[in-house]
Design an enzyme around this catalytic site. Structure first.
Site, mmCIF file in Angstrom:
data_model
loop_
_atom_site.group_PDB
_atom_site.id
_atom_site.type_symbol
_atom_site.label_atom_id
_atom_site.label_comp_id
_atom_site.label_asym_id
_atom_site.label_seq_id
_atom_site.Cartn_x
_atom_site.Cartn_y
_atom_site.Cartn_z
ATOM 1 N N GLY A 50 -38.947 39.990 11.912
ATOM 2 C CA GLY A 50 -38.553 40.518 10.610
ATOM 3 C C GLY A 50 -39.367 41.737 10.217
ATOM 4 N N THR A 51 -40.649 41.689 10.493
ATOM 5 C CA THR A 51 -41.527 42.811 10.138
ATOM 6 C C THR A 51 -41.090 44.087 10.847
ATOM 7 O OG1 THR A 51 -43.385 41.325 9.734
ATOM 8 C CG2 THR A 51 -43.916 43.632 10.155
ATOM 9 N N ASN A 58 -39.931 34.527 -0.857
ATOM 10 C CA ASN A 58 -40.439 33.499 0.044
ATOM 11 C C ASN A 58 -41.265 32.430 -0.663
ATOM 12 O OD1 ASN A 58 -41.979 35.986 -0.147
ATOM 13 N ND2 ASN A 58 -43.506 34.980 1.119
ATOM 14 N N GLN A 76 -35.502 35.083 4.266
ATOM 15 C CA GLN A 76 -35.513 33.730 3.711
ATOM 16 C C GLN A 76 -34.115 33.198 3.439
ATOM 17 O OE1 GLN A 76 -37.946 31.724 3.640
ATOM 18 N NE2 GLN A 76 -39.708 33.079 3.914
ATOM 19 N N GLY A 88 -35.713 35.333 13.245
ATOM 20 C CA GLY A 88 -35.174 34.161 13.923
ATOM 21 C C GLY A 88 -35.868 32.859 13.568
ATOM 22 N N HIS A 89 -37.206 32.901 13.503
ATOM 23 C CA HIS A 89 -37.928 31.626 13.368
ATOM 24 C C HIS A 89 -37.799 30.999 11.986
ATOM 25 C CE1 HIS A 89 -41.618 32.800 11.096
ATOM 26 N NE2 HIS A 89 -41.249 34.002 11.491
ATOM 27 N N THR A 102 -36.696 46.356 27.032
ATOM 28 C CA THR A 102 -35.854 45.336 27.655
ATOM 29 C C THR A 102 -35.628 44.167 26.698
ATOM 30 O OG1 THR A 102 -36.661 45.966 29.807
ATOM 31 C CG2 THR A 102 -35.669 43.791 29.648
ATOM 32 N N CYS A 155 -57.685 31.203 -1.858
ATOM 33 C CA CYS A 155 -58.349 30.681 -0.663
ATOM 34 C C CYS A 155 -57.389 30.510 0.506
ATOM 35 C CB CYS A 155 -58.998 29.346 -0.976
ATOM 36 S SG CYS A 155 -60.610 29.566 -1.688
#
Lengths: 297, 402
Positions: free
Chosen positions: B72-73, B151, B179, B200-201, B237, B325
């Protein structure tokens, strides 16, 4: 996920001295709600001896902030105020078997709460000189404010200067973009522009330590960590030094222990701090590992 | 005790059937799709099928509008940098204050290079002001990039409307849709969206594969130049195994679209109601009436999120938080800050994001687990008294440096 030591986890899951202390006669409140960590330390001090009879805390913060608060109260109970003031943030971190670099500020907060509580007991006004910036160098836990102040007060102009003065950027070098940005900003204030200077040769960078001194320091770090490992029926031995790679052998309960990687990382961190350069600690397998954990508590 | 995974906005498990489909591409189907021989040809045909499966899910007019990327990035960077390159006279970008770092960090870097970036503000529910947006749409703007779904909160932006407004003003429009793709139906051929990013993930395909949708006719300059792969628009490729997997995942997502918006949504609502009924001083962030069906973000006041996550994790429950944190920064989530959520609540936000693999039994376990954890941490909190927050919390506890 953070790599918290067993001890940090244990103090977070079962914090000691948690909650308000009803008969406290010294209170210190420090921290920053914007950063998400703040702590109220309460002490019951014996007016005669200035001994800390009891301690309690309330903390708004992450796992390591709660663990650091818990550790601090355990450490200082029974001490006189003057003795307690000798407890440094590094002592708190050591008590917890180390904190991740991003989390060292939790131990700093503990130390400051202690100073604030003692000042409160003695009727003094505690002034903090604390200013925390974004963490730039993750190898040596150095933030932007620290780098900026050092650049400004010492008229620094190169990344190498920053490494020499603060150690920031002296490890993996991934933060050099961030250091260059700080330099560009401060140099602009002085009416100068940032220029890239060629990095010194590796020999010059480590040239400050003679080979003998370097070996001595490496041996010293190993000697320093051995007692702690031996307490857990383990041990560590220096095998060889090959440039930036230091070969060690993990012995006894440490060999093949699930916590071995964590232990090695801690030792490697100490090594880097002692040498002021990046080194890699590589375990050499000698015999079949003994089963079990390092910390059978 | 089986672990419960409620962090599907971070990443998802690859569907077992998807794994099955991709495996031959590591073994007998190893050919280079560009090759003339039959080893390559079969792989080429498989990529074509995958392209059509992606096309079907997002309702693109042509399968050649699908460009496979690595993530995505990469799609986001390609879109924005391309728009700047084809319109060198335009030096402004419009985006929002609540974008993913894939957009925000790039925009901040572009500001250093002399571009002007307008960050649209959001209100307390994370909604945009379209009047503010309309005023910024001038011929100085090279591209608008606005996420379709947030997100952290799942809040949806009216990107179809915004794309029309941009189109009327003659400005290119990109949306980071990582998202939403696979969770809500879309039909890009009837929209004015020029470019759209997919990861994809996020929809049960593997990591390392993404898509840039590029409307036919939209002016474009590739980020990577080299071979003629992806019609010369993304050289390198093809990651054939992952492309085939993404195609299969898209087909499954389309088949499960109704399930996602009924069953998964019902589980999300059950979780949210169940927690809020038992935990005082907790509220849903974002726009509850206009959000993804799988996402629920709850702020637990007066405690910090990392502690909640560590205690949840101890019970095998995986979620995420907007606290400083857990983000590794000095400030809590920029999304929570942009909505004006106070620090004492922003640090205590927890995001539960579900998938079609979650069960009612799991959700009930989480509903039972959360209240004692919150109570346990509040017991340690300087803002919490015996049975509720101390009176005037900000006054009662005022640590030295703010």
């Amino acid at each position: 996920m953070w790599e918290y030591s067993e001890k940090v986890q244990e103090h977070f899951f079962n914090p000691r001295n948690a909650g308000a202390l009803g008969d406290a006669n010294a209170t210190g409140e420090v921290g920053s709600i914007s950063c998400g960590d703040a702590l109220r330390l309460m002490l019951k001090v014996d007016p005669e001896s200035e001994r800390i009879l009891d301690a309690g805390f309330q903390t708004f913060g992450c796992g390591s902030a709660i663990a650091s608060s818990s550790a601090l109260t355990e450490m200082i109970k029974g001490m006189t105020l003057d003795e307690a003031l000798k407890v440094s943030n590094q002592d708190i971190a050591d008590y917890l078997d180390g904190l991740p670099p991003e989390k060292m500020h939790c131990s700093v907060m503990g130390r400051e709460a202690l100073e604030a509580a003692v000042a409160n007991y003695r009727g003094e006004v505690w002034k903090d000189d604390h200013e925390e910036g974004a963490l730039i160098c993750k190898c040596f836990a150095i933030d932007a404010v620290m780098i900026e102040d050092t650049v400004r007060s010492n008229n620094l102009s190169t990344v190498q200067d920053v490494i020499n003065y603060t150690k920031a950027g002296g490890g993996c070098a991934a933060c050099h973009e961030g250091i260059e940005e700080i330099l560009t900003k401060v140099l602009a204030e002085r009416g100068e522009s940032f220029k890239v200077t060629p990095p010194p040769s590796p020999v010059a960078a480590t040239g400050k330590l003679s080979t003998l001194e370097r070996v001595k320091r490496i041996q010293q770090v190993i000697e320093d960590v051995r007692p702690a490992l031996q307490r857990d029926r383990g041990d560590i031995e220096l095998v060889d030094i090959d440039g930036k790679t230091i070969y060690v052998s993990m012995k006894g309960a440490c060999a093949g222990c699930q916590m071995e990687a964590l232990t090695l990382q801690g030792v490697q961190q100490k090594m880097m701090e002692a040498l002021g350069e990046f080194v890699k600690l590589v375990p050499v397998r000698a015999t079949t590992p003994a089963p079990g954990l390092c910390n059978p508590k | 005790m089986n672990p419960i995974y409620l962090d599907n906005n971070a990443t998802t498990r690859v569907d077992p059937a998807v794994v099955e489909v991709m495996l031959p591409f590591f073994t007998e189907q190893f050919g280079n799709p560009s090759s003339m021989h039959s080893f390559g040809n079969k792989v080429g045909l498989a990529l074509k099928k995958a392209r059509q499966q992606v096309q079907a899910l997002i309702g693109a007019e042509h399968d050649s509008e699908i460009i496979f990327t690595s993530c995505g990035t990469e799609s986001d960077s390609t879109a924005i940098l391309s728009a700047l390159k084809v319109q060198p006279e335009r030096k402004e970008i419009i985006t929002t204050a609540v974008e993913h770092p894939a957009i925000l960090t790039l925009c901040q870097t572009l500001e250093k290079d002399g571009y002007t970036v307008h960050y649209l503000k959001v209100d307390g529910k994370g909604r945009l002001d379209l009047d503010e947006y309309a005023k910024l749409l001038t011929d100085k703007v090279a591209i608008v990039s606005v996420m379709w779904a947030n997100n952290e909160t799942g809040t949806l932006f009216p990107v179809e409307k915004m794309a029309e407004m941009a189109n009327e003003a003659g400005v290119m429009f990109h949306t980071d849709a990582v998202q939403i793709v696979g969770k809500l139906p879309m039909d890009l051929k009837s929209s004015k969206i020029d470019m759209l990013s997919i990861s994809g993930h996020k929809l049960h395909a593997p990591k390392g594969i993404g898509v840039l949708y590029l409307r036919r006719g939209a002016r474009f300059r590739p980020l990577l130049r080299g071979g003629h792969q992806e019609r010369g628009r993304r050289a390198g490729t093809e990651n054939s195994a992952s492309i085939v997997a993404l195609g299969a995942a898209c087909e499954q997502a389309l088949a499960n679209m109704a399930f996602e918006n009924t069953e998964v949504k019902a589980l999300r609502d059950r979780l949210e109601k169940g927690i809020l009924a038992q935990v005082p001083n907790a509220f849903v962030t974002g726009d509850p009436d206009n959000r993804l069906p799988n996402t629920c973000n709850i702020a637990f006041e007066y405690i910090e999120g990392e502690g909640i996550l560590l205690l949840l994790n101890k019970q095998g429950i995986a979620a995420s938080s907007g606290s400083a944190c857990t983000s590794g920064s000095l400030e809590p989530s920029h999304v929570m800050r942009a909505m004006g959520i106070p620090y004492t609540a922003a640090h205590g936000t927890v995001r539960f994001s579900l998938s079609r693999y979650n069960t009612e039994e799991e959700i009930d376990r989480v509903i039972a687990a959360v209240p004692p954890i919150v109570a346990q941490l509040r017991k340690l909190s300087p803002y919490w008294g015996e049975n509720g927050p101390v009176t005037d919390p900000e006054q009662a506890f005022a640590p030295v440096y703010a």
